[in-house]
Design an enzyme around this catalytic site. Structure first.
Site, PDB file in Angstrom:
ATOM      1  N   HIS A  99       0.820  -1.213   0.000  1.00  0.00           N
ATOM      2  CA  HIS A  99       0.000   0.000   0.000  1.00  0.00           C
ATOM      3  C   HIS A  99       0.854   1.263   0.000  1.00  0.00           C
ATOM      4  CE1 HIS A  99      -4.226  -1.593   1.045  1.00  0.00           C
ATOM      5  NE2 HIS A  99      -3.518  -2.544   0.445  1.00  0.00           N
ATOM      6  N   HIS A 267      -2.118 -12.242  -2.857  1.00  0.00           N
ATOM      7  CA  HIS A 267      -3.138 -12.994  -2.131  1.00  0.00           C
ATOM      8  C   HIS A 267      -2.728 -14.433  -1.859  1.00  0.00           C
ATOM      9  CE1 HIS A 267      -6.435  -9.986  -3.638  1.00  0.00           C
ATOM     10  NE2 HIS A 267      -5.537  -9.446  -2.837  1.00  0.00           N
TER      11      HIS A 267
END
Length: 724
Positions: A99, A267
């Site tokens: 992020h 993921h």
């Protein structure tokens, strides 16, 4: 005045209203006033380390092996105040690094991990960054130990790298060299919305066409890094989500294969958190009570940690073994059918149908409990979009290929805003020259500079031609992601040679002469361009009565078409240049605001912008040779005439058309000069007028020439990272 005077409002001896006074209140009172904060970001007074501090020098003392060993130990050193999922902080650290880097967008090069900006508002309080404050606090003991030998910006990304390595991925490499900022970046436009996670419609002319997203934005909603994991505007539709994923990642410099690799690789480890009630979370870090000491989203109503953590609102891991680098993501994605469900927090997520118990991950706190895995709408897009599915099926069949592709994409994600490889520091810098790093071959420094100067002088070019060509070559530099600039002379190559702002016909004429000079002397064309621009400035100063020598550092190289990703350079095309008094077309944003944006990307202060505009005008460098703002009868001389005229009350300014004004003699009514908003702002804005008056004064000419040379040299050398 009596202390009880009602006008005082209080007897308190200090100023009240800290949230509404100063710049914010000024903007509220005069909303149309030009805000120069974007240029004040260049002010270094907020840096507590002082001007003599050199991070790159201190990095030489860093024990990288010891630092990485400490980070690896941290991954499994679970803390009671914020316990690690499955006893491993890897997923949290990867999300923090992801992020930090993922706010980058190609359109203006802003965002990204290069400055450690995740520590400050607004990023530290974005909804998509919920609980990343905990990751940074977990890193604090390591930052405290190594001090200024490691920046927060480097540490956050390195933590993500080490997290992947600790779970089995062979990473592609790592470059140190990111320097911290010390205040929020007020200059970045994150969107016009006034509420977090406002519907995406506000960002698109047509929500069904992701390409219509407002520039320079890349994320689909205010407060998100990429796309909404529940679907567009929170409505699940994997194929529509796929279209938005494709556009969003393209605006972050990723192609389809890189996008699929990053989605799957991100993921493969960790989990989402939504096993609780989101309304029980307290305010974000910027809005939290002082007693929280900078932590946000604290849950004081229920347990709120471990298996009860709430972050995105989705709940579950994507894979059977979320602390291993394996092919488990594809095994579950393609091995099962999935159905739409909701998490305990009420968020949309996809869950497998009839999953075998052995394929279910264990609970983060109790390995005897099996729990359901999940997929987001973006994950289902990897399965349902034909292009993404083809890529992911190849990854599924070839784990080694997937691992290498992801490692390279992760490296690109975390290094994209660092600029050329020459800026990377440390023992893990890859030897590969990657095209997205905009490689430039080293240039020579041993040629006869005097001989080059002599040939330039004999070429018969005007001051305006020499100065404008050098400026156009250098003005592409963006301090946001360290791209562009004069080094490489990419102004010779597609697409830059054909940009309207570069006046292709004039450019071709000048470059033909420079190519001959470079071939005859051994200098690079890049050096010839800059040296000729310097000579133009010197000639203009001489015409004004000043003998100056503009500093020149040889050594620029010339890029080739093979070393240039032409498509990626399209985003660097100027649509306006206030320094050359040019707009490609009329925009909703004013000419002066566009000029500020360009100045900020060039790393200029407001004073440097002022002196450069004034000098460029009188040297006659306007695009297309227009006379707007050329307030002098001595064009080509580096005079202060621009500043003298703009402050002279003998003249009045009258509107003459869109972005056009006429200067009229107050006594006779005769028209004298023409100007644009990019000229008039130096007389209308109180701060810029203050700078303008310095140079308009009778004793300001020598300072003006000196300051112009200094600011000019700064722009010409902005991309000379080898000189730092």
């Amino acid at each position: 005045m009596d202390g009880n005077d009602v006008r005082m409002g209080s007897k308190c001896p200090v100023m009240h209203g800290g949230k509404t006074t100063g710049g914010d209140a000024t903007k509220a009172w005069w909303p149309n006033a030009l805000n120069l904060d974007i240029l004040h970001q260049q002010d270094s007074k907020t840096n507590p380390l002082g001007s003599a501090f050199s991070y790159r020098e201190l990095l030489k003392q860093l024990d990288v092996a010891a630092l990485k060993a400490d980070l690896r130990a941290l991954m499994t050193d679970t803390q009671a105040w914020w316990p690690a999922d499955w006893g491993h902080y890897g997923g949290l650290m990867i999300r923090m690094a992801w992020h930090a880097a993922g706010s980058y967008r190609t359109s203006d090069g802003r965002g990204g991990a290069g400055t450690g900006n995740q520590r400050f508002a607004p990023l530290n309080s974005w909804p998509d960054n919920t609980n990343l404050d905990k990751a940074r606090r977990l890193l604090w003991p390591i930052k405290r130990k190594y001090g200024n030998k490691i920046s927060w910006a480097d540490l956050m990304i390195l933590a993500g790298n080490v997290a992947y390595e600790s779970m089995g991925l062979k990473t592609f490499g790592f470059g140190f060299g990111r320097e911290d900022i010390w205040h929020p970046e007020k200059d970045i436009y994150w969107g016009a919305e006034t509420e977090w996670l406002a519907p995406s419609d506000a960002r698109y002319a047509d929500l069904t066409n992701p390409a219509t997203m407002e520039n320079p934005l890349a994320a689909v909603q205010m407060g998100l890094i990429y796309v909404n994991p529940q679907g567009v505007n929170g409505q699940p539709d994997p194929l529509q989500t796929a279209a938005h994923v494709r556009e969003t990642f393209a605006r972050m410099a990723m192609n389809d294969e890189e996008t699929a690799a990053l989605t799957a690789g991100g993921h493969t480890v960790g989990k989402t958190h939504g096993n609780g009630r989101a309304e029980w979370l307290g305010p974000s870090p910027e809005g939290a009570d002082i007693s929280e000491q900078g932590l946000g989203w604290m849950n004081h109503t229920s347990r709120g940690i471990g298996r009860n953590t709430v972050t995105s609102g989705l709940e579950g891991a994507w894979t059977t073994h979320p602390t291993r680098w394996d092919n488990g993501y594809f095994d579950l994605l393609f091995g099962y059918d999935w159905e739409l469900k909701t998490s305990p927090a009420g968020a949309w997520q996809w869950m497998p149908i009839n999953i075998r118990q052995e394929d279910m991950p264990v609970d983060v706190e109790d390995p005897s409990i099996r729990v359901m895995p999940i997929m987001t709408d973006a994950d289902m897009a990897m399965k349902m979009d034909p292009a993404y599915r083809t890529i992911c099926e190849r990854f599924w069949r070839d784990h080694a290929y997937f691992s290498d592709t992801f490692a390279r994409a992760w490296f690109k994600l975390t290094h994209r805003d660092m600029g050329p490889k020459v800026r990377y520091v440390g023992p893990e810098v890859p030897t590969d020259d990657l095209i997205w790093q905009d490689p430039v071959p080293a240039g020579r420094k041993d040629y006869d500079i005097a001989a080059v100067r002599a040939r330039i002088a004999a070429a018969g070019l005007s001051i305006a031609e020499m100065v404008a060509t050098a400026w156009d070559s250098a003005r592409t530099f963006r301090g946001s992601d360290m791209r562009g600039g004069a080094n490489g002379a990419r102004i010779r190559l597609a697409p830059q040679k054909d940009w309207e702002g570069n006046e292709p016909a004039r450019l071709a004429k000048v470059l033909a002469l420079y190519e001959d000079i470079a071939a005859a002397t051994g200098a690079s064309v890049a050096d010839v361009i800059v040296l000729a621009g310097n000579m133009g400035v010197e000639q203009a100063a001489k015409a004004a009565g000043f003998h100056v020598s503009v500093p020149f550092a040889a050594g620029r190289g010339d890029a080739t078409a093979e070393l240039t990703d032409a498509a990626s350079f399209n985003v660097l095309e100027p649509v306006a240049d206030g320094f050359r008094n040019w707009l490609k077309r009329d925009y909703a944003v004013s000419a002066e605001e566009l000029m500020l944006d360009r100045a900020q990307l060039l790393g200029l202060t407001a004073a440097e912008m002022t002196v450069l505009v004034g000098g460029m005008r009188v040297m006659g460098t306007n695009h297309g040779g227009t006379r707007h703002g050329v307030f002098t009868d001595r064009e080509g001389a580096l005079t202060t005439d621009f500043f003298v005229v703009i402050t002279d009350m003998a003249y009045a300014w009258q509107p003459a058309g869109p972005n056009l004004y006429t200067l009229v003699d107050r006594k006779t009514g005769a028209a004298r000069w023409s100007a644009t908003r990019a000229d008039l702002v130096f007389g209308s804005n109180s701060v810029l007028r203050a700078y303008t008056e310095v140079y308009a004064q009778e004793d300001g000419h020598a300072k003006f020439v000196s300051d112009f040379v200094s600011a000019w040299t700064k722009v010409m050398n902005a991309d000379r990272f080898d000189l730092v």
